[in-house]
Every structure is written in C-alpha cells, then in structure tokens.
Scaffold this motif. Sequence first.
Motif, short mmCIF file in Angstrom:
data_model
loop_
_atom_site.label_atom_id
_atom_site.label_comp_id
_atom_site.label_asym_id
_atom_site.label_seq_id
_atom_site.Cartn_x
_atom_site.Cartn_y
_atom_site.Cartn_z
N GLU A 1 -4.85 -17.78 -5.69
CA GLU A 1 -5.05 -16.37 -6.02
C GLU A 1 -4.13 -15.49 -5.17
O GLU A 1 -3.75 -15.87 -4.06
CB GLU A 1 -6.51 -15.95 -5.76
CG GLU A 1 -7.52 -16.71 -6.59
CD GLU A 1 -8.95 -16.42 -6.15
OE1 GLU A 1 -9.83 -16.31 -7.03
OE2 GLU A 1 -9.19 -16.31 -4.93
N TRP A 2 -3.78 -14.31 -5.70
CA TRP A 2 -3.01 -13.32 -4.95
C TRP A 2 -3.84 -12.05 -4.79
O TRP A 2 -4.70 -11.75 -5.60
CB TRP A 2 -1.68 -13.01 -5.64
CG TRP A 2 -1.78 -12.54 -7.06
CD1 TRP A 2 -1.88 -13.32 -8.17
CD2 TRP A 2 -1.80 -11.19 -7.53
NE1 TRP A 2 -1.96 -12.55 -9.30
CE2 TRP A 2 -1.91 -11.23 -8.94
CE3 TRP A 2 -1.73 -9.94 -6.89
CZ2 TRP A 2 -1.96 -10.09 -9.72
CZ3 TRP A 2 -1.77 -8.80 -7.66
CH2 TRP A 2 -1.88 -8.88 -9.06
N GLU A 3 -3.54 -11.30 -3.73
CA GLU A 3 -4.31 -10.10 -3.40
C GLU A 3 -3.64 -8.86 -4.01
O GLU A 3 -2.46 -8.60 -3.77
CB GLU A 3 -4.40 -9.94 -1.88
CG GLU A 3 -5.32 -8.80 -1.43
CD GLU A 3 -5.38 -8.67 0.08
OE1 GLU A 3 -6.45 -8.30 0.60
OE2 GLU A 3 -4.36 -8.96 0.74
N ARG B 1 2.76 -10.05 -0.65
CA ARG B 1 1.32 -10.01 -0.85
C ARG B 1 0.72 -11.30 -0.30
O ARG B 1 1.35 -12.35 -0.31
CB ARG B 1 0.96 -9.91 -2.34
CG ARG B 1 1.39 -8.62 -3.03
CD ARG B 1 0.96 -8.66 -4.50
NE ARG B 1 1.39 -7.49 -5.25
CZ ARG B 1 0.69 -6.37 -5.34
NH1 ARG B 1 -0.47 -6.28 -4.69
NH2 ARG B 1 1.14 -5.36 -6.05
N ARG B 2 -0.52 -11.19 0.13
CA ARG B 2 -1.20 -12.39 0.61
C ARG B 2 -1.61 -13.27 -0.58
O ARG B 2 -1.88 -12.77 -1.66
CB ARG B 2 -2.45 -12.01 1.42
CG ARG B 2 -2.15 -11.36 2.76
CD ARG B 2 -3.38 -11.38 3.65
NE ARG B 2 -4.51 -10.69 3.03
CZ ARG B 2 -5.78 -10.82 3.43
NH1 ARG B 2 -6.06 -11.64 4.44
NH2 ARG B 2 -6.73 -10.13 2.84
N LEU B 3 -1.66 -14.56 -0.36
CA LEU B 3 -2.24 -15.46 -1.35
C LEU B 3 -3.17 -16.43 -0.65
O LEU B 3 -3.11 -16.60 0.58
CB LEU B 3 -1.16 -16.21 -2.14
CG LEU B 3 -0.43 -17.39 -1.49
CD1 LEU B 3 0.04 -18.37 -2.56
CD2 LEU B 3 0.76 -16.90 -0.69
N ARG B 4 -4.04 -17.02 -1.41
CA ARG B 4 -5.00 -17.95 -0.81
C ARG B 4 -5.28 -19.10 -1.77
O ARG B 4 -5.07 -19.00 -2.98
CB ARG B 4 -6.30 -17.23 -0.45
CG ARG B 4 -7.15 -16.82 -1.64
CD ARG B 4 -8.45 -16.16 -1.20
NE ARG B 4 -9.31 -15.85 -2.34
CZ ARG B 4 -10.49 -15.23 -2.24
NH1 ARG B 4 -10.93 -14.84 -1.05
NH2 ARG B 4 -11.21 -14.98 -3.31
N ARG B 5 -5.73 -20.19 -1.18
CA ARG B 5 -6.13 -21.40 -1.92
C ARG B 5 -7.60 -21.66 -1.61
O ARG B 5 -7.98 -21.76 -0.45
CB ARG B 5 -5.28 -22.59 -1.46
CG ARG B 5 -5.67 -23.94 -2.04
CD ARG B 5 -4.74 -25.01 -1.44
NE ARG B 5 -5.02 -26.34 -1.93
CZ ARG B 5 -5.85 -27.21 -1.36
NH1 ARG B 5 -6.50 -26.84 -0.24
NH2 ARG B 5 -6.05 -28.39 -1.86
#
Length: 551
Positions: free
Chosen positions: A110-112, A167-171
């Motif tokens: 996902e991206w913020e 942008r931040r992203l997360r798993r």
Amino acid sequence: MSRPGQGVMMPVNGLGFPPQNVARVVVWEWLNEHSRWRPYTATVCHHIENVLKEDARGSVVLGQVDAQLVPYVIDLQSMHQFRQDTGTMRPVRRNFYDPSSAPGKGIVWEWENDGGAWTAYDMDVCITIQNAYEKQHPWLDLSSLGFCYLICFNSMSQMNRQTRRRRRLRRRLDLAYPLTVGSIPKSQSWPVGASSGQPCSCQQCLLVNSTRAPGGAPTPGQNNLNRPGPQRATSVSARASIPPGVPALPVKNLNGTGPVHPALAGMTGILLCAAGLPVCLTRAPKPILHPPPVSKSDVKPVPGVPGVCRKTKKKHLKKSKNPENVVRRYMQKVKNPPDEDCTICMERLVTASGYEGVLRHKGVRPELVGRLGRCGHMYHLLCLVAMYSNGNKDGSLQCPTCKAIYGEKTGTQPPGKMEFHLIPHSLPGFADTQTIRIVYDIPTGIQGPEHPNPGKKFTARGFPRHCYLPNNEKGRKVLRLLITAWERRLIFTIGTSNTTGESDTVVWNEIHHKTEFGSNLTGHGYPDASYLDNVLAELTAQGVSEAAAKA
C-alpha cells in the motif's frame, strides 16, 4: 536494513488463465473511471465466492462483510457492481493468480495518500513489488507497468521520477485470497458488455497509458541509429520525416511526458539495431487542451439555450424528508408477497427483512413488503428505508433492480459557477460546426452535512475546468441536460481523487466530459463518434433527460 542485489525493471505478470483443474487464487476486481482494475479485499472476495457457490446468477451484498461497502451490490449475472444510493454501475471481473503470488500469501502493498490513509496497489503492481522484494532487490522501476514511479525498499518509499516527490509505502499481512480448482466459466471471468463483452467503451475511460510503447512489428531495412551524425539527427526529428515502413518509437519530451522513458527507448533502439532492424526515435505529440485565443467580441450565446451562466448555492438537507414517508410515497403495500428474494437484503420476501435487529424504524415492521409504483419491483419496506437513509436523503428513490428513479435525484456538488458560450473554432470531427465551451468553477470551502467529513475543509484542484461540445442539435441537447444536472448538483462531488489519491477534494461524478479541445491523446477529446450518445445515457441514469423534465 541492507538489501543486496541489483535493481530491476520488472515485466508485467501474465494474467492468462492457467490449465484446467489447477489450483489458483481468485481475486475479484472492479473497473474504476480510469479503466484500472481495482481489487476487493480478501474478506470481500471470500464472501463473493461463497455466494457464487450457492447461486452463480444471484446478487452479493458487500455490506454484509464490510461496513464501508454498505451501498454496494454485485449482480453476478451481469458482472456489474451497483451502488444503491447513487445508481452508479461498474463492471467487475473474477481474476486468477498463482497461489505462490502475493494474494495467495495474503500480502498487501500500500501507499500513503495526502490524507494519511493507505491505498492498496493494483494487484498486478502488488505482485510485481512482492516478487522484487522476495528477490532482495534494493529498488524497483515501475515504468514497465505504466507508472513513472521508483520503489525503494531500503527506505520503504515510492518516488515520482518526474516530480521527485516521495510517499511512504508499507507491506502488511492480511487474509489470503480464496483458492479455487476446476474449470472457469467465461461468464464469471469477464464483465458482460453491451455486445462485445468489454467494459465501458467511452473514450474518457480509455485513458492512454503514458509510459508504454505502442506495439507493431518492425520492418527490415537500413538501421537509422547507425547512420552518420547529420542523418541520425534527422531520425529523431518530427514524425513527418520518418521513412515509410519504419516503426516510430515515441520518446518523452525533455520538458513534458510521453509514451516511453528515454532509457527504455534507448535500450529498445539498441536491441533493434543489433537485430538489423530500423527504428526512428521521435518526440511524442502533446495534447491540445485549449483552442486558439478568442476575443470577447467573438464569444456568442448558445442558440436555443437562455443565459450564459448558472450559479449554485449551498443547499442544506431538508429535515422534512422523513425516510419512511419518502419510501411510502413511491410504494404500494403488498399483502401476499411472492416467495422470492428481496434483492437488497437477499432474504425471502415472505420472511422478515435482513435489516431486522440492525435498523429500527418506528412504524415500519420488518415483514412489510411493498411494490414500487412504476416498475413493479418488490422489496421489504425496511430494506428500502435502510437504502434511502444511507444515501443523499433528497426525497428521491432509485430502484436497485432496474435503476428507475422516483422523484428528482440531487447530488452533493459544492457551490460554484457554470458558464457556457460559443467560440468560433471547430472540434476534430466537426469541421463545419462551431464549438460550445463550458467553464466550471468551484472554489475551496467547508464540507456540509451531506459530505464525507462535515465541517472539514475541501480542496478544488484544476478549476476553472474547460469542457467542449459541438454546436449541433445533439450537442445543444447535451448542454441543456448538463445545465439541469449542474442545478441538481450532480456534475461534481467531494471524495478521493483516483488520480492523485488526495481525499476531501472536488471530483467528477460519473458524467463524462471532454476536456481536450484539439486532440484525443488522453481519451478526453475528439473525434469520438459515440461520446454524445454515451453522455446522454449517463445523464439518463442520473434521472436527467428531456422526458423526465417534461414529466
């Protein structure tokens, strides 16, 4: 954390169907207004699969498993998602992936966005990111997937290659998507279109993918890249100088965007040269968004359309629109209902509403059934009250089955101004016709009680927005209906932009407009032979038509 290895440019994962009787992961997806397939969550997909096993031609109420999806119902027979409070319909599809891929493991990337919320990537992008992550690549270039972004795993960020914005992203780990084994009926694999089995065919939805090279088999011949300096300079000039039979490879302009990134174009050119094939590197054309300058004396009123401007003011919700009274106004009580499903709650009409215990409304017993007066479709009274209460509460009602609108449907468009006039220029495809220019202008403001976040500020990007219609009989008809839609606050709404991810901003509301004047490179321009008919159908779906105006 250090991640050894070289960065890669990953190809798109193939989404073709695997052989019969092989296990695969099922992901249900819906088509957004930019012609991108967006995945439902794993929980929703499990719910859809369970309903599919019981009735392959039934309906799926998404609100039963996700409170944010209460207005949405999927019709499995037509493969469309229907939003009950607005009447919006979108194609859906049942897609299949390898069990070892990200959806099979329950991995979501996902991206913020600007509002601090997290948005899941498209499933093919998610799978590609996970593959690079598992191979311990330090970065991933998404240009081969059609995006000008660079993923950096060390900093867990996404960078726009043009603006350099990060942008931040997360798993994160979530529920794994459902598995299936066996043959795949075609009717459950792709949305059913009007005749061709394809999703929305309007040009505004067929957006040009801004980073992919066009296909085409090269023709053998002399290699342009190996010519001496002066001739080679000619090969990268205008399209008109390209020899016949030589494929053109459009390259990004130095000060703009185009179909192919320069590095990718260069590598492609080298490979074609090595194979003895010709190639010409050209500059990509730019869209013509606006007409030539027009003096005030050349701007004229549109014939047959009074005035040149419409303003809307903020309209608060009318407290007199009691949900029960609205529903009863359009329904006739049924004493002996048939033994069939209520398509809102999916319970039998001869039993109590599925909203019993969930929604309590004085004077509405859960077993009461009514028939809509014009179309004759039957529902639990409590179900229609629940559907109406979840919408705009404007005194109108829309049948979930046939989409017939009862009353005058209105929207949640913020206050603003709509101007329209004739300009002495012609659109592509309408050489002998002048052009109607529409200018929408909406300022920033504060959200009202009908909006997602009442009391919070909303933004209005890209205003004033210029749109264009041909000045012929059908074009003027579209203009008159667009004016009606504007006055009913149906052209725009406040939501989350699918382009930028920004929330609490003014966005288009399901009525397509042509914003490109002299070309159709983005899909938002002319020529487009079916546009006027398509937008008339979209207006009719919103309850805006000449017949409805006369009724």
